[in-house]
Design an enzyme around this catalytic site. Structure first.
Site, PDB file in Angstrom:
ATOM      1  N   ALA A 198       0.796  -1.085   0.164  1.00  0.00           N
ATOM      2  CA  ALA A 198      -0.005  -0.149   0.131  1.00  0.00           C
ATOM      3  C   ALA A 198       0.946   1.220   0.117  1.00  0.00           C
ATOM      4  O   ALA A 198       2.110   1.119   0.641  1.00  0.00           O
ATOM      5  CB  ALA A 198      -0.894  -0.148   1.128  1.00  0.00           C
ATOM      6  N   GLY A 238       0.708  -5.116   1.122  1.00  0.00           N
ATOM      7  CA  GLY A 238      -0.642  -4.959   0.472  1.00  0.00           C
ATOM      8  C   GLY A 238      -0.536  -5.778  -1.162  1.00  0.00           C
ATOM      9  O   GLY A 238      -1.248  -6.405  -1.594  1.00  0.00           O
ATOM     10  N   GLU A 298      -0.493  -9.308  -0.272  1.00  0.00           N
ATOM     11  CA  GLU A 298      -2.092  -9.672   0.023  1.00  0.00           C
ATOM     12  C   GLU A 298      -2.952  -9.721  -1.103  1.00  0.00           C
ATOM     13  O   GLU A 298      -3.664 -10.351  -1.631  1.00  0.00           O
ATOM     14  CB  GLU A 298      -2.491  -8.542   1.126  1.00  0.00           C
ATOM     15  N   GLU A 319       5.293  -5.140   6.842  1.00  0.00           N
ATOM     16  CA  GLU A 319       4.633  -4.045   7.719  1.00  0.00           C
ATOM     17  C   GLU A 319       5.228  -3.915   9.166  1.00  0.00           C
ATOM     18  O   GLU A 319       5.238  -2.784   9.580  1.00  0.00           O
ATOM     19  CB  GLU A 319       3.219  -4.188   7.920  1.00  0.00           C
TER      20      GLU A 319
HETATM   21  N1  DAK Z   1       4.723   3.167  -0.775  1.00  0.00           N
HETATM   22  C1  DAK Z   1       4.906   4.429  -1.208  1.00  0.00           C
HETATM   23  N2  DAK Z   1       6.127   4.519  -2.096  1.00  0.00           N
HETATM   24  C2  DAK Z   1       6.762   3.500  -1.995  1.00  0.00           C
HETATM   25  C3  DAK Z   1       6.658   2.045  -1.511  1.00  0.00           C
HETATM   26  C4  DAK Z   1       5.395   2.117  -0.893  1.00  0.00           C
HETATM   27  N3  DAK Z   1       5.080   0.943  -0.155  1.00  0.00           N
HETATM   28  N4  DAK Z   1       7.404   1.268  -1.906  1.00  0.00           N
HETATM   29  C5  DAK Z   1       8.465   1.884  -2.642  1.00  0.00           C
HETATM   30  N5  DAK Z   1       7.957   3.134  -2.914  1.00  0.00           N
HETATM   31  C6  DAK Z   1       8.727   4.386  -3.795  1.00  0.00           C
HETATM   32  C7  DAK Z   1       9.974   4.664  -2.887  1.00  0.00           C
HETATM   33  O1  DAK Z   1       9.663   5.734  -1.806  1.00  0.00           O
HETATM   34  C8  DAK Z   1      10.739   5.227  -3.887  1.00  0.00           C
HETATM   35  O2  DAK Z   1      10.345   6.633  -4.329  1.00  0.00           O
HETATM   36  P1  DAK Z   1      11.323   8.068  -4.525  1.00  0.00           P
HETATM   37  O3  DAK Z   1      11.968   8.087  -3.133  1.00  0.00           O
HETATM   38  O4  DAK Z   1      11.939   7.623  -5.775  1.00  0.00           O
HETATM   39  O5  DAK Z   1      10.410   8.988  -4.785  1.00  0.00           O
HETATM   40  C9  DAK Z   1      10.579   4.203  -5.020  1.00  0.00           C
HETATM   41  O6  DAK Z   1       9.203   3.842  -4.673  1.00  0.00           O
HETATM   42  C10 DAK Z   1      11.468   3.337  -5.428  1.00  0.00           C
HETATM   43  O7  DAK Z   1      11.587   2.743  -4.107  1.00  0.00           O
HETATM   44  P2  DAK Z   1      13.257   2.376  -3.410  1.00  0.00           P
HETATM   45  O8  DAK Z   1      14.003   3.697  -3.772  1.00  0.00           O
HETATM   46  O9  DAK Z   1      12.993   2.102  -1.766  1.00  0.00           O
HETATM   47  O10 DAK Z   1      13.561   1.117  -4.133  1.00  0.00           O
HETATM   48  P3  DAK Z   1      14.716   0.160  -3.545  1.00  0.00           P
HETATM   49  O11 DAK Z   1      14.844  -1.003  -4.921  1.00  0.00           O
HETATM   50  O12 DAK Z   1      15.831   0.646  -2.837  1.00  0.00           O
HETATM   51  O13 DAK Z   1      13.810  -0.830  -2.333  1.00  0.00           O
HETATM   52  C11 DAK Z   1      11.943  -1.960  -1.588  1.00  0.00           C
HETATM   53  C12 DAK Z   1      12.653  -1.485  -2.803  1.00  0.00           C
HETATM   54  C13 DAK Z   1      10.555  -2.424  -2.091  1.00  0.00           C
HETATM   55  C14 DAK Z   1      12.661  -2.774  -0.743  1.00  0.00           C
HETATM   56  C15 DAK Z   1      11.337  -0.582  -0.892  1.00  0.00           C
HETATM   57  O14 DAK Z   1      10.878   0.225  -1.623  1.00  0.00           O
HETATM   58  C16 DAK Z   1      10.436  -1.138   0.573  1.00  0.00           C
HETATM   59  O15 DAK Z   1      10.923  -1.396   1.392  1.00  0.00           O
HETATM   60  N6  DAK Z   1       9.379  -0.554   0.027  1.00  0.00           N
HETATM   61  C17 DAK Z   1       8.334  -0.682   1.013  1.00  0.00           C
HETATM   62  C18 DAK Z   1       7.811  -1.923   1.372  1.00  0.00           C
HETATM   63  C19 DAK Z   1       6.768  -1.841   2.242  1.00  0.00           C
HETATM   64  O16 DAK Z   1       6.956  -1.704   3.702  1.00  0.00           O
HETATM   65  N7  DAK Z   1       5.620  -2.500   2.019  1.00  0.00           N
HETATM   66  C20 DAK Z   1       4.445  -2.472   2.950  1.00  0.00           C
HETATM   67  C21 DAK Z   1       3.598  -1.336   2.939  1.00  0.00           C
HETATM   68  S1  DAK Z   1       2.172  -1.309   4.162  1.00  0.00           S
HETATM   69  C22 DAK Z   1      -5.345  -2.325   3.938  1.00  0.00           C
HETATM   70  C23 DAK Z   1      -4.945  -2.811   2.896  1.00  0.00           C
HETATM   71  C24 DAK Z   1      -3.614  -2.661   2.435  1.00  0.00           C
HETATM   72  C25 DAK Z   1      -2.786  -2.399   3.495  1.00  0.00           C
HETATM   73  C26 DAK Z   1      -3.076  -2.403   4.600  1.00  0.00           C
HETATM   74  C27 DAK Z   1      -4.638  -2.167   5.075  1.00  0.00           C
HETATM   75  N8  DAK Z   1      -6.950  -2.271   4.263  1.00  0.00           N
HETATM   76  C28 DAK Z   1      -7.888  -2.561   3.071  1.00  0.00           C
HETATM   77  C29 DAK Z   1      -7.496  -1.736   5.521  1.00  0.00           C
HETATM   78  C30 DAK Z   1      -1.265  -2.803   3.200  1.00  0.00           C
HETATM   79  C31 DAK Z   1      -0.346  -2.165   3.776  1.00  0.00           C
HETATM   80  C32 DAK Z   1       1.055  -2.201   3.165  1.00  0.00           C
HETATM   81  O17 DAK Z   1       1.349  -2.745   2.118  1.00  0.00           O
END
Ligand code: DAK
Length: 260
Positions: A68, A111, A114, A134
């Site tokens: 997400a 997400g 998921e 997360e």
């Molecule tokens: N959200 C927003 N931007 C993201 C992102 C994300 N999840 N993942 C990556 N980006 C963006 C980065 O900020 C970066 O943007 P700029 O800095 O260039 O502006 C760009 O994408 C490239 O990312 P990185 O520079 O970080 O790329 P790397 O290759 O170094 O790293 C990575 C890739 C995937 C390991 C890293 O980006 C990362 O850790 N991303 C976050 C992963 C994460 O934590 N995902 C879980 C998010 S929480 C619900 C529905 C859904 C959900 C909850 C509730 N309901 C229905 C209630 C879901 C929640 C989640 O998913």
């Protein structure tokens, strides 16, 4: 291919097969609310389109979805999250009656994982990485990660992944029973299409009823599930497709299913 703002849609990539491609490459296909609404509306349309029998959902060859959109959620209050009612958007995926195959390459995180797990089957490329990270950003899965992952891979591994945020490689995901197949990245779409084609050649009525019955296994006791299965089995005998399928077998020819 129709362009929406955050996804691309081809309702007939091949006869009876539709393709939805996430299209936010700079943000690694992070799932913002608008993108999820586009998926919801598209799935509704495709589910009602007689020319579509199977739906493929992909992020392309580089990344499926990194979760997400963290930037969109970072400052939200609990009540804002509650009021946005994102669950109703996600529920549409679950409500879709036609089979959905996720074609996953690169990250399928949070997400994104998921979303793939909400689909009915997953074909992954060798570069795929699945995870629920997360916990590393001070929260936990909210769209089925603790439930679907646990049912797919068992408690021990699900607990480890959810509590540490570790990613699974495609091979590990295959061994754990999370996905159907691992393929070279350049063959991801072809291999997914091959699976979709196989399903699209079956009776759409039987496919719909069978998908419903398999999903029922998650929400019922064995006895309830067996009863549900039996009723759907009987219902296939109300279809022309069942008569066609059995006649074709006896006459040693290929069946022509019409979905009626
Ligand atoms: N959200 C927003 N931007 C993201 C992102 C994300 N999840 N993942 C990556 N980006 C963006 C980065 O900020 C970066 O943007 P700029 O800095 O260039 O502006 C760009 O994408 C490239 O990312 P990185 O520079 O970080 O790329 P790397 O290759 O170094 O790293 C990575 C890739 C995937 C390991 C890293 O980006 C990362 O850790 N991303 C976050 C992963 C994460 O934590 N995902 C879980 C998010 S929480 C619900 C529905 C859904 C959900 C909850 C509730 N309901 C229905 C209630 C879901 C929640 C989640 O998913």
């Amino acid at each position: 291919m129709t362009e929406k703002q955050f996804i691309r849609v081809n309702p007939q990539i091949e006869k009876f097969i539709a393709l939805i491609e996430l299209n936010r490459p700079k943000e690694l296909n992070a799932l913002n609310r608008e993108l999820m609404l586009e998926i919801r509306d598209t799935l509704r349309e495709l589910d009602n389109d007689d020319q579509v029998r199977v739906i493929i959902l992909t992020g392309g060859q580089k990344v499926f979805a990194a979760g997400a959109d963290i930037k969109q959620m970072a400052n939200a209050s609990a009540i804002e999250m509650l009021n946005i009612d994102q669950f109703s958007t996600w529920d549409q995926i679950k409500r879709t009656r036609k089979p959905i195959i996720a074609a996953v390459s690169g990250f399928a995180l949070g997400g994104g994982c998921e979303l793939a797990m909400t689909c009915d089957m997953i074909i992954a490329s060798e570069t795929a990485k699945f995870g629920q990270p997360e916990i590393k950003i001070g929260t936990m899965p909210g769209a089925g990660g603790t439930q679907r992952l646990t049912r797919a891979v068992g408690k021990a591994l699900a607990m480890e992944l959810v509590l540490t945020g570790r990613f699974l490689t495609a091979e590990e995901a295959l061994r754990a029973g999370l996905i159907n197949k691992v393929v070279p990245v350049e063959l991801l779409l072809d291999e997914t299409l091959a699976l979709a084609r196989e399903i699209a050649s079956q009776s759409p009525v039987a496919v719909k009823l069978a998908k419903e019955a398999v999903n029922h296994a998650f929400n019922s006791t064995l006895d309830e599930g067996l009863l549900f299965e039996r009723k759907n089995f009987y219902l296939t005998f109300a279809s022309e497709d069942q008569k066609e399928g059995m006649s074709a077998f006896i006459e040693k020819r290929k069946p022509e299913f019409k979905g009626i």
